[in-house]
Design a protein around this motif. Structure first.
Motif, PDB file in Angstrom:
ATOM      1  N   PRO A  61     -35.755 119.983  22.125  1.00 27.80           N
ATOM      2  CA  PRO A  61     -34.405 120.417  21.764  1.00 27.80           C
ATOM      3  C   PRO A  61     -34.268 120.518  20.235  1.00 27.80           C
ATOM      4  CG  PRO A  61     -34.409 118.063  22.194  1.00 27.80           C
ATOM      5  CD  PRO A  61     -35.810 118.559  22.485  1.00 27.80           C
ATOM      6  N   SER A  62     -33.175 121.098  19.786  1.00 23.58           N
ATOM      7  CA  SER A  62     -32.802 121.032  18.368  1.00 23.58           C
ATOM      8  C   SER A  62     -32.499 119.563  18.074  1.00 23.58           C
ATOM      9  CB  SER A  62     -31.562 121.903  18.141  1.00 23.58           C
ATOM     10  OG  SER A  62     -31.045 121.695  16.851  1.00 23.58           O
ATOM     11  N   ILE A  63     -33.132 119.003  17.042  1.00 19.31           N
ATOM     12  CA  ILE A  63     -32.966 117.566  16.776  1.00 19.31           C
ATOM     13  C   ILE A  63     -32.500 117.302  15.337  1.00 19.31           C
ATOM     14  CG2 ILE A  63     -34.631 116.844  18.535  1.00 19.31           C
ATOM     15  CD1 ILE A  63     -36.694 116.421  16.245  1.00 19.31           C
ATOM     16  N   LEU A  64     -32.151 116.058  15.074  1.00 20.38           N
ATOM     17  CA  LEU A  64     -31.724 115.580  13.760  1.00 20.38           C
ATOM     18  C   LEU A  64     -30.532 116.387  13.226  1.00 20.38           C
ATOM     19  CD1 LEU A  64     -35.247 115.010  12.108  1.00 20.38           C
ATOM     20  CD2 LEU A  64     -33.951 113.497  13.621  1.00 20.38           C
ATOM     21  N   GLY A  65     -29.559 116.581  14.105  1.00 21.28           N
ATOM     22  CA  GLY A  65     -28.346 117.294  13.702  1.00 21.28           C
ATOM     23  C   GLY A  65     -28.607 118.745  13.347  1.00 21.28           C
ATOM     24  N   GLY A  66     -29.612 119.342  13.987  1.00 22.63           N
ATOM     25  CA  GLY A  66     -29.925 120.750  13.733  1.00 22.63           C
ATOM     26  C   GLY A  66     -30.895 120.962  12.585  1.00 22.63           C
ATOM     27  N   ARG A  67     -31.366 119.872  11.970  1.00 17.43           N
ATOM     28  CA  ARG A  67     -32.322 120.026  10.860  1.00 17.43           C
ATOM     29  C   ARG A  67     -33.674 120.538  11.347  1.00 17.43           C
ATOM     30  NH1 ARG A  67     -32.263 115.465   6.157  1.00 17.43           N
ATOM     31  NH2 ARG A  67     -30.435 116.242   5.052  1.00 17.43           N
ATOM     32  N   VAL A  68     -34.019 120.232  12.600  1.00 12.14           N
ATOM     33  CA  VAL A  68     -35.309 120.681  13.141  1.00 12.14           C
ATOM     34  C   VAL A  68     -35.060 121.469  14.431  1.00 12.14           C
ATOM     35  CG1 VAL A  68     -37.580 119.974  13.991  1.00 12.14           C
ATOM     36  CG2 VAL A  68     -36.490 118.685  12.143  1.00 12.14           C
ATOM     37  N   LYS A  69     -35.257 122.789  14.334  1.00 12.53           N
ATOM     38  CA  LYS A  69     -35.086 123.669  15.495  1.00 12.53           C
ATOM     39  C   LYS A  69     -36.337 124.514  15.729  1.00 12.53           C
ATOM     40  CE  LYS A  69     -31.228 125.569  13.789  1.00 12.53           C
ATOM     41  NZ  LYS A  69     -30.483 124.776  12.806  1.00 12.53           N
ATOM     42  N   THR A  70     -36.746 125.229  14.701  1.00 15.87           N
ATOM     43  CA  THR A  70     -37.862 126.177  14.856  1.00 15.87           C
ATOM     44  C   THR A  70     -39.187 125.617  14.343  1.00 15.87           C
ATOM     45  OG1 THR A  70     -37.293 127.159  12.714  1.00 15.87           O
ATOM     46  CG2 THR A  70     -36.403 128.229  14.677  1.00 15.87           C
ATOM     47  N   LEU A  71     -39.160 124.459  13.691  1.00 14.37           N
ATOM     48  CA  LEU A  71     -40.378 123.909  13.087  1.00 14.37           C
ATOM     49  C   LEU A  71     -41.285 123.317  14.168  1.00 14.37           C
ATOM     50  CD1 LEU A  71     -38.522 122.269  10.091  1.00 14.37           C
ATOM     51  CD2 LEU A  71     -40.208 124.099   9.889  1.00 14.37           C
ATOM     52  N   HIS A  72     -42.115 124.169  14.749  1.00 17.70           N
ATOM     53  CA  HIS A  72     -42.962 123.760  15.864  1.00 17.70           C
ATOM     54  C   HIS A  72     -44.197 124.670  15.913  1.00 17.70           C
ATOM     55  CE1 HIS A  72     -44.233 123.083  20.040  1.00 17.70           C
ATOM     56  NE2 HIS A  72     -43.516 121.978  20.011  1.00 17.70           N
ATOM     57  N   PRO A  73     -45.365 124.121  16.295  1.00 18.35           N
ATOM     58  CA  PRO A  73     -46.596 124.930  16.330  1.00 18.35           C
ATOM     59  C   PRO A  73     -46.507 126.159  17.239  1.00 18.35           C
ATOM     60  CG  PRO A  73     -47.129 122.602  16.520  1.00 18.35           C
ATOM     61  CD  PRO A  73     -45.639 122.696  16.574  1.00 18.35           C
ATOM     62  N   LYS A  74     -45.718 126.094  18.316  1.00 13.46           N
ATOM     63  CA  LYS A  74     -45.629 127.267  19.199  1.00 13.46           C
ATOM     64  C   LYS A  74     -44.872 128.404  18.524  1.00 13.46           C
ATOM     65  CE  LYS A  74     -46.503 125.554  23.794  1.00 13.46           C
ATOM     66  NZ  LYS A  74     -46.071 125.518  25.193  1.00 13.46           N
ATOM     67  N   VAL A  75     -43.926 128.066  17.665  1.00 13.79           N
ATOM     68  CA  VAL A  75     -43.194 129.094  16.923  1.00 13.79           C
ATOM     69  C   VAL A  75     -44.056 129.609  15.770  1.00 13.79           C
ATOM     70  CG1 VAL A  75     -41.166 129.560  15.476  1.00 13.79           C
ATOM     71  CG2 VAL A  75     -40.930 128.164  17.546  1.00 13.79           C
ATOM     72  N   PHE A  76     -44.540 128.696  14.953  1.00 11.83           N
ATOM     73  CA  PHE A  76     -45.313 129.119  13.776  1.00 11.83           C
ATOM     74  C   PHE A  76     -46.682 129.667  14.160  1.00 11.83           C
ATOM     75  CE2 PHE A  76     -41.838 127.138  11.734  1.00 11.83           C
ATOM     76  CZ  PHE A  76     -41.716 127.828  10.537  1.00 11.83           C
ATOM     77  N   GLY A  77     -47.245 129.168  15.255  1.00 16.10           N
ATOM     78  CA  GLY A  77     -48.486 129.742  15.766  1.00 16.10           C
ATOM     79  C   GLY A  77     -48.280 131.190  16.191  1.00 16.10           C
ATOM     80  N   GLY A  78     -47.136 131.453  16.814  1.00 13.72           N
ATOM     81  CA  GLY A  78     -46.818 132.801  17.271  1.00 13.72           C
ATOM     82  C   GLY A  78     -46.623 133.786  16.135  1.00 13.72           C
ATOM     83  N   ILE A  79     -46.212 133.269  14.977  1.00 16.38           N
ATOM     84  CA  ILE A  79     -46.010 134.121  13.795  1.00 16.38           C
ATOM     85  C   ILE A  79     -47.311 134.255  12.994  1.00 16.38           C
ATOM     86  CG2 ILE A  79     -44.763 134.334  11.595  1.00 16.38           C
ATOM     87  CD1 ILE A  79     -42.470 132.706  12.988  1.00 16.38           C
ATOM     88  N   LEU A  80     -48.013 133.145  12.817  1.00 13.06           N
ATOM     89  CA  LEU A  80     -49.166 133.124  11.908  1.00 13.06           C
ATOM     90  C   LEU A  80     -50.487 133.555  12.542  1.00 13.06           C
ATOM     91  CD1 LEU A  80     -48.268 129.863   9.986  1.00 13.06           C
ATOM     92  CD2 LEU A  80     -48.604 132.102   8.932  1.00 13.06           C
ATOM     93  N   ALA A  81     -50.542 133.595  13.869  1.00 14.38           N
ATOM     94  CA  ALA A  81     -51.810 133.958  14.536  1.00 14.38           C
ATOM     95  C   ALA A  81     -52.242 135.365  14.146  1.00 14.38           C
ATOM     96  CB  ALA A  81     -51.642 133.858  16.048  1.00 14.38           C
ATOM     97  N   ARG A  82     -53.521 135.484  13.794  1.00 15.02           N
ATOM     98  CA  ARG A  82     -54.107 136.785  13.446  1.00 15.02           C
ATOM     99  C   ARG A  82     -54.542 137.458  14.736  1.00 15.02           C
ATOM    100  NH1 ARG A  82     -57.743 133.318   9.476  1.00 15.02           N
ATOM    101  NH2 ARG A  82     -57.508 132.077  11.382  1.00 15.02           N
ATOM    102  N   ARG A  83     -53.905 138.584  15.036  1.00 10.51           N
ATOM    103  CA  ARG A  83     -54.105 139.242  16.335  1.00 10.51           C
ATOM    104  C   ARG A  83     -55.524 139.762  16.517  1.00 10.51           C
ATOM    105  NH1 ARG A  83     -49.357 137.135  15.543  1.00 10.51           N
ATOM    106  NH2 ARG A  83     -47.516 138.217  16.325  1.00 10.51           N
ATOM    107  N   ASP A  84     -56.227 140.005  15.406  1.00 11.71           N
ATOM    108  CA  ASP A  84     -57.598 140.515  15.515  1.00 11.71           C
ATOM    109  C   ASP A  84     -58.647 139.414  15.353  1.00 11.71           C
ATOM    110  OD1 ASP A  84     -57.252 139.967  12.842  1.00 11.71           O
ATOM    111  OD2 ASP A  84     -57.838 141.959  12.117  1.00 11.71           O
ATOM    112  N   ASN A  85     -58.183 138.137  15.385  1.00 11.26           N
ATOM    113  CA  ASN A  85     -59.090 137.003  15.234  1.00 11.26           C
ATOM    114  C   ASN A  85     -59.307 136.363  16.608  1.00 11.26           C
ATOM    115  OD1 ASN A  85     -59.637 134.023  14.923  1.00 11.26           O
ATOM    116  ND2 ASN A  85     -59.788 134.609  12.762  1.00 11.26           N
ATOM    117  N   GLU A  86     -60.542 136.417  17.081  1.00 11.23           N
ATOM    118  CA  GLU A  86     -60.825 135.938  18.437  1.00 11.23           C
ATOM    119  C   GLU A  86     -60.475 134.458  18.609  1.00 11.23           C
ATOM    120  OE1 GLU A  86     -64.555 135.787  21.566  1.00 11.23           O
ATOM    121  OE2 GLU A  86     -64.726 137.110  19.810  1.00 11.23           O
ATOM    122  N   GLY A  87     -60.795 133.658  17.605  1.00 15.70           N
ATOM    123  CA  GLY A  87     -60.495 132.225  17.666  1.00 15.70           C
ATOM    124  C   GLY A  87     -58.998 131.965  17.757  1.00 15.70           C
TER     125      GLY A  87
END
Length: 197
Positions: A61-87
């Motif tokens: 859930p959104s925690i710490l009074g909304g201070r932490v919502k999107t800071l998660h590996p599934k979100v940042f992984g989805g943004i930072l993953a290199r689509r042409d990188n097999e690994g």
């Protein structure tokens, strides 16, 4: 063209909702899926569009009074993953990380809050963490991701969508990345100036 990328999923996390409705309509017409949090998610749904909750992806859930919502590996992984990188692709599959192709952010109004004469405590709460991190991640991975770093850029993206549909080329994404680092640079400078006053 190899550098043309289709926008399939958009993460939207904005403070100001004004001007967003026209952009959402066009994205929805193009079949783009929405992912969001809190007030932005409610706003998207109020316009009649389906929107997946970020917490359904992260299982947090959104925690710490909304201070932490999107800071998660599934979100940042989805943004930072290199689509042409097999690994990267293997790890996305392994950990159930969704591809996020478009990030739309509008940061907490730090400068307006300072100008209003607000208390130090209120000013500190307007130092955006998740939003600025999303901007930097999207801009870093401009090869695969479109980053819209403020409401000033809504019209720019809408123009591209109207001309090309839900796809961008590398020059478009690099232009947004440049603007994104301009937004983050300005924002951090304003915060630095307030601390140094």
């Amino acid at each position: 063209m190899a550098d043309t990328k289709k926008i399939k999923t958009a993460l939207i996390s904005v403070y100001h909702k004004d001007g967003l409705d026209e952009l959402l309509k066009k994205l929805n017409d193009e079949g783009v899926k929405f992912l969001s949090t809190g007030g932005t998610q409610s706003f998207i749904e109020s316009l009649g569009y389906q929107c997946q909750k970020v917490e359904d992806v992260t299982t947090y859930p959104s925690i710490l009074g909304g201070r932490v919502k999107t800071l998660h590996p599934k979100v940042f992984g989805g943004i930072l993953a290199r689509r042409d990188n097999e690994g990267d692709r293997e790890q996305m599959a392994q950990y159930g990380i969704p591809e996020i192709d478009l990030v739309i952010v509008d940061l907490y109004p730090f400068e307006d809050t300072v100008a209003s004469g607000a208390s130090d405590a209120d000013i500190i709460e307007k130092i955006d963490i998740g939003g600025i991190s999303l901007i930097r991640a999207g801009a870093k991975n401009f090869n695969d991701v479109v980053i819209v770093p403020s409401k000033a850029e809504y019209g720019v993206l809408l123009d591209i969508l109207n001309r090309k549909g839900a796809q961008t080329d590398l020059a478009d994404r690099k232009m947004f990345a440049e603007r994104a680092f301009g937004v983050s640079s300005h924002y951090d400078t304003a915060i630095h100036n307030w601390f140094a006053r």
